[in-house]
Enzyme design. Structure first.
Site, PDB file in Angstrom:
ATOM      1  CE  LYS A  89       0.545   1.516   4.539  1.00  0.00           C
ATOM      2  NZ  LYS A  89       0.748   2.826   4.992  1.00  0.00           N
ATOM      3  CD  GLU A 100       8.718   2.191   6.719  1.00  0.00           C
ATOM      4  OE1 GLU A 100       9.402   1.765   5.841  1.00  0.00           O
ATOM      5  OE2 GLU A 100       8.889   2.447   7.767  1.00  0.00           O
TER       6      GLU A 100
END
Length: 345
Positions: free
Chosen positions: A195, A290
């Site tokens: 995601k 991230e």
């Protein structure tokens, strides 16, 4: 009452102090060498400078040099480092964790291997030691600041020991923090890691709309198209990781919340506005992204699998495009035509 020690004073680990203190547990937060300023502020007035919330009363704060003291008598250790701190955690923390102390990681990400396979962080942690430490992890969807605000949240704890998972759930579950359990560690971790890459991709449309309109105006058709393509590619990548598509809902839920409220949205918008990647990173200095790590690693893994004849990079045009923005220095140019398919039944 249980004693929980957190290593890493990042936003998500720190936010977990809210359900834990709600349940009356003792919480100790240990900063990494990069968290000294955060720990100093927390000691002063319990205000977390990046989470921008005051943490609950009763939380104790320690510097990294006080790790042994903070772990004394602990019932659980929470790994709160980002993907950038995984190697540090393996080299400096895992060797001093007692065999009987379970670990629950909040770090979302995967590590690509030379043959193109992807491993979750709990798998990496387990492979880094011969000792019988139990490594577990948390999958979203969940944003740290909304957890700290006690907004109703549904997450998944994963690990290999179902009995331990139920015990961990009993420590954390509250009327606002709801927990499912899974022993499919790689499946859960892969879904929620993906995601981050695709939230950046969907956010490109926001930046493009700002340029098109000359103001902050969002076009939802383009966002929805990128969201749909993201889900399609995430499903394929889960299969490449050897996992079931049944975990897809975890990644989709996490994708939704990250597009609307995560740090990844910021860099996606900047890139969509035409800001070069290097400049975008300068503007976001100090923000942990991230999305950058997982995009680079997943794209590299797909190319390796393509070279082996196991996958086709052409089946992941959105992933390849955002990787070209990050590693190739290209400007955004959504490959819309490559998303088109023909399905005749």
């Amino acid at each position: 009452m249980s004693r929980i020690t957190m290593v890493g004073a990042g936003m998500m680990a720190s936010a977990l102090s809210v359900p834990l203190r709600y349940n009356g547990h003792q919480v100790r937060i240990v900063g990494t060498p990069l968290d000294e300023e955060i720990i100093a502020r927390l000691k002063a007035d319990s205000f977390h400078p990046t989470l921008k919330r005051r943490l609950p009363d009763g939380v104790e704060y320690y510097s990294c040099s006080q790790l042994e003291t903070a772990m004394a008598g602990a019932d659980l250790l929470i790994g709160g480092v980002s993907s950038f701190g995984v190697d540090w955690f393996m080299e400096n923390i895992i060797p001093v964790i007692p065999d009987s102390l379970p670990v629950l990681s909040v770090t979302k990400g995967m590590q690509d291997q030379p043959d193109g396979t992807m491993l979750s962080y709990p798998e990496l942690y387990r492979a880094s030691t011969t000792r019988p430490i139990s490594f577990n992890a948390i999958g979203g969807p969940c944003t740290s600041y909304e957890l700290a605000d006690m907004d109703p949240t549904e997450v998944t704890f994963c690990g290999w020991d179902s009995t331990l998972l139920r015990s961990l759930k009993s420590l954390f579950e509250t009327p606002f923090y709801h927990i499912s359990l899974s022993t499919d560690v790689r499946g859960v971790e892969c879904a929620v890691a993906l995601k981050n890459a695709y939230a950046l991709a969907v956010s490109l449309a926001v930046g493009l709309s700002y340029v098109r309109e000359g103001r902050e105006f969002e076009h939802y058709n383009s966002q929805a198209a990128l969201f749909g393509q993201s889900v399609r590619e995430m499903q394929g990548l889960l299969t490449l990781c050897g996992e079931k598509a049944s975990n897809l809902h975890l990644g989709v839920g996490d994708l939704y919340v990250t597009v609307f409220g995560g740090r990844t949205r910021k860099i996606g918008i900047l890139l969509g506005e035409g800001v070069p990647y290097a400049e975008a990173m300068e503007r976001l200095s100090g923000v942990t992204l991230e999305s950058v790590v997982i995009t680079e690693r997943m794209a590299r893994a797909v190319r390796r699998l393509d070279a082996r004849g196991i996958a086709r990079a052409a089946d992941y045009p959105l992933l390849m495009h955002i990787d070209s923005l990050i590693t190739g220095g290209q400007r955004v140019s959504i490959p819309w035509a490559e998303f088109e398919q023909e399905t005749f039944v």
